[in-house]
Design an enzyme around this catalytic site. Structure first.
Site, PDB file in Angstrom:
ATOM      1  N   ASP A 163       2.473   3.328   2.843  1.00  0.00           N
ATOM      2  CA  ASP A 163       1.335   4.190   2.599  1.00  0.00           C
ATOM      3  C   ASP A 163       1.921   5.636   2.047  1.00  0.00           C
ATOM      4  O   ASP A 163       1.616   5.872   1.025  1.00  0.00           O
ATOM      5  CB  ASP A 163       0.494   4.460   3.841  1.00  0.00           C
ATOM      6  CG  ASP A 163      -0.745   5.204   3.372  1.00  0.00           C
ATOM      7  OD1 ASP A 163      -1.110   5.274   2.288  1.00  0.00           O
ATOM      8  OD2 ASP A 163      -1.757   5.652   4.514  1.00  0.00           O
TER       9      ASP A 163
ATOM     10  N   HIS B 111       0.821  -1.388  -0.040  1.00  0.00           N
ATOM     11  CA  HIS B 111       0.050   0.111   0.145  1.00  0.00           C
ATOM     12  C   HIS B 111       0.851   1.194  -0.165  1.00  0.00           C
ATOM     13  O   HIS B 111       1.546   1.656   1.024  1.00  0.00           O
ATOM     14  CB  HIS B 111      -0.975   0.069   1.159  1.00  0.00           C
ATOM     15  CG  HIS B 111      -2.081   1.002   1.100  1.00  0.00           C
ATOM     16  ND1 HIS B 111      -3.427   0.788   1.006  1.00  0.00           N
ATOM     17  CD2 HIS B 111      -1.780   2.386   1.144  1.00  0.00           C
ATOM     18  CE1 HIS B 111      -3.952   2.126   0.967  1.00  0.00           C
ATOM     19  NE2 HIS B 111      -3.121   2.991   1.111  1.00  0.00           N
TER      20      HIS B 111
ATOM     21  N   HIS C 119       1.551   5.237  -2.228  1.00  0.00           N
ATOM     22  CA  HIS C 119       1.150   6.609  -2.896  1.00  0.00           C
ATOM     23  C   HIS C 119       2.333   6.942  -3.637  1.00  0.00           C
ATOM     24  O   HIS C 119       2.961   8.148  -3.272  1.00  0.00           O
ATOM     25  CB  HIS C 119       0.272   7.328  -2.241  1.00  0.00           C
ATOM     26  CG  HIS C 119      -0.944   7.078  -1.670  1.00  0.00           C
ATOM     27  ND1 HIS C 119      -1.972   7.145  -2.531  1.00  0.00           N
ATOM     28  CD2 HIS C 119      -1.379   6.242  -0.443  1.00  0.00           C
ATOM     29  CE1 HIS C 119      -2.988   6.615  -1.536  1.00  0.00           C
ATOM     30  NE2 HIS C 119      -2.577   5.846  -0.659  1.00  0.00           N
TER      31      HIS C 119
ATOM     32  N   GLU D  43     -10.905   4.568   6.710  1.00  0.00           N
ATOM     33  CA  GLU D  43      -9.648   5.171   7.166  1.00  0.00           C
ATOM     34  C   GLU D  43     -10.580   6.567   8.017  1.00  0.00           C
ATOM     35  O   GLU D  43     -10.256   7.722   7.596  1.00  0.00           O
ATOM     36  CB  GLU D  43      -8.861   5.739   6.163  1.00  0.00           C
ATOM     37  CG  GLU D  43      -7.647   6.301   6.752  1.00  0.00           C
ATOM     38  CD  GLU D  43      -6.748   6.684   5.625  1.00  0.00           C
ATOM     39  OE1 GLU D  43      -6.869   6.849   4.596  1.00  0.00           O
ATOM     40  OE2 GLU D  43      -5.372   7.137   6.193  1.00  0.00           O
TER      41      GLU D  43
ATOM     42  N   TRP E 114       0.777  13.706   3.463  1.00  0.00           N
ATOM     43  CA  TRP E 114       0.305  13.321   4.619  1.00  0.00           C
ATOM     44  C   TRP E 114       1.252  13.015   5.864  1.00  0.00           C
ATOM     45  O   TRP E 114       1.098  12.793   7.022  1.00  0.00           O
ATOM     46  CB  TRP E 114      -0.741  11.920   4.274  1.00  0.00           C
ATOM     47  CG  TRP E 114      -1.886  12.409   3.536  1.00  0.00           C
ATOM     48  CD1 TRP E 114      -2.957  12.609   3.980  1.00  0.00           C
ATOM     49  CD2 TRP E 114      -1.770  12.111   2.062  1.00  0.00           C
ATOM     50  NE1 TRP E 114      -3.851  12.665   2.964  1.00  0.00           N
ATOM     51  CE2 TRP E 114      -3.152  12.686   1.872  1.00  0.00           C
ATOM     52  CE3 TRP E 114      -0.985  12.130   1.036  1.00  0.00           C
ATOM     53  CZ2 TRP E 114      -3.458  12.756   0.525  1.00  0.00           C
ATOM     54  CZ3 TRP E 114      -1.317  12.473  -0.358  1.00  0.00           C
ATOM     55  CH2 TRP E 114      -2.693  12.463  -0.368  1.00  0.00           C
TER      56      TRP E 114
HETATM   57 FE   FE2 Z   1      -3.510   5.280   1.420  1.00  0.00          FE
END
Ligand code: FE2
Length: 428
Positions: free
Chosen positions: A309, A57, A59, A213, A315
């Site tokens: 992630d 997972h 991005h 989430e 983020w």
């Molecule tokens: Fe994500």
């Protein structure tokens, strides 16, 4: 004559003194004490030889953009999404490709040779999709990059959301994504799960949705995802990512939910570094950890993996592509501190993650790809404790990366010269 022979290796399952013979990019044999002629020989000196790390997972369209155009002040998921929205109009394909390739270099150096990356399909130009398809092509000789069509702004919430996602799939994106908790209503969220699973079933694609989430205990889209998986006979082909709301759910409801997830064959990907920083932001004290119920899911028979992630993006400002750091955080947040628990955390970034991605020929057995990592550690527990140096990284028998052993040279008064790499003497 073998291409490569590794001797005296310790394997993650605890076998020691093992030889791994490599021919034509594949593992020909794994056996104790084998010696045979080979072009290259490597004495592992009892250290851990593991199948390569897998990140299920990520991005990659946002990675290494930290500070562009500004830093996330609140640290919340929602400000991150807003910040990504500010960055998107400024993205260029060239810059995105350059950042993604730089990240892939970091990944390979850390023994991370397979990454599932979500790619935002909300922008009708599909600039990020085209850029990551180009990255997938460029890195194919050394890293397996799998792409998920991810409607970041909500597939039903944003204009053209379904059409853009389908166009991304037409272009060759591998997996159908979603974000039901970000749709306008719970009903829309459930409708998006149903619609996206039907698209995946029609096209023969895997599914991986950002699911719940949130700290909202009533965010229950994982239930719909598991139900749709069974209805459409997608068992084993679907993943729910994050599932953080499960942390806050009522225990009775979870006792009903766990068997449903297990029966549906839905995998769960938890992202410990991100969950511990983004969740619980609306709490004062006590402050929730916000990671899903990892040991309980594992005990129920669910395949659970850990993802990175984010690395240096809207983020999350930390990270270096190190899946041992991810496993280290996972075991702390989930309190998986038993020997078995720590080993399960190692599996969460290796074999379990490979199962999520449906990687073929993964593992340390005859017939598997010769894609593995020699670590400066004697077992998986030590590997996580030390975030051990990746001494050598091989893919299909080819040496891709080397890192010097981490040792400290000590010059201690009254003790003379010595070295240490922070390991106790082996027990008798
Ligand atoms: Fe994500």
């Amino acid at each position: 004559m073998l291409d490569l022979l590794i001797t005296n290796a310790t394997l993650p399952d605890g076998r020691t003194g093992m030889s791994v013979a490599v021919q034509d990019g594949c593992i020909a044999e794994v056996t104790p004490g084998l010696d045979a002629p080979a072009h290259d020989k490597l004495d592992a000196q009892g250290l851990l030889l593991s199948p390569h790390f897998v990140d299920p997972h990520f991005h990659m369209d946002a990675t290494l953009s930290y500070g562009l155009p500004r830093v996330n002040q609140s640290g919340t998921l929602l400000e991150g999404i807003a910040l990504w929205g500010e960055l998107k109009p400024l993205l260029t394909a060239d810059a995105l490709i350059e950042r993604a390739l730089a990240y892939c270099d970091w990944a390979v150096a850390k023994g991370l040779l397979a990454v599932r990356s979500h790619v935002d399909t909300s922008d009708p130009s599909l600039l990020a999709v085209d850029a990551l398809l180009e990255v997938r092509r460029k890195v194919a000789p050394y890293l397996d990059l799998q792409l998920v069509a991810f409607p970041q702004d909500g597939v039903l919430r944003s204009p053209g959301g379904v059409e853009n996602l389908e166009r991304a799939l037409d272009k060759g994106v591998d997996v159908v994504g979603g974000i039901p908790h970000f749709e306008r209503t719970m009903a829309d969220g459930a409708a998006s799960v149903k619609l996206l699973c039907e698209i995946a079933a029609d096209r023969g694609k895997l599914v991986d949705m950002h699911c719940d989430e949130s700290d909202d205990p009533l965010s229950r889209h994982i239930e719909t995802l598991a139900f749709e998986t069974q209805r459409l006979a997608l068992q084993g082909r679907v993943t729910g990512s994050h599932c953080t709301s499960m942390h806050s759910m009522d225990n009775y409801y979870v006792s009903k939910l766990l068997p449903l997830i297990a029966e549906s064959g839905v995998s769960v990907v938890s992202n410990p570094l991100i969950n511990i920083t983004l969740q619980g932001r609306h709490d004062t004290y006590p402050k929730r950890r916000g990671m899903t119920r990892v040991p309980e899911l594992m005990a129920a028979g669910v395949n659970v993996a850990f993802g990175h992630d984010c690395v240096m993006d809207p983020w999350y400002g930390m990270g270096s592509g190190d899946m041992l750091e991810v496993a280290h955080m996972g075991l702390h947040v989930a309190q998986m501190t038993s020997q078995e628990g720590i080993r399960q955390c190692f599996e969460a970034v290796t074999t379990n993650a490979a199962r999520v991605m449906h990687l073929e020929n993964y593992g340390l057995e005859a017939g598997c790809d010769a894609s593995f990592v020699l670590l400066q550690a004697r077992d998986p527990v030590e590997a996580i404790r030390l975030r051990a140096a990746r001494l050598k990284v091989f893919r299909k028998g080819r040496l891709l990366a080397e890192t010097p052993a981490a040792t400290a040279s000590l010059h201690l008064p009254g003790r003379g010269e010595s070295t240490s790499w922070m390991v106790p003497k082996p027990q008798d």
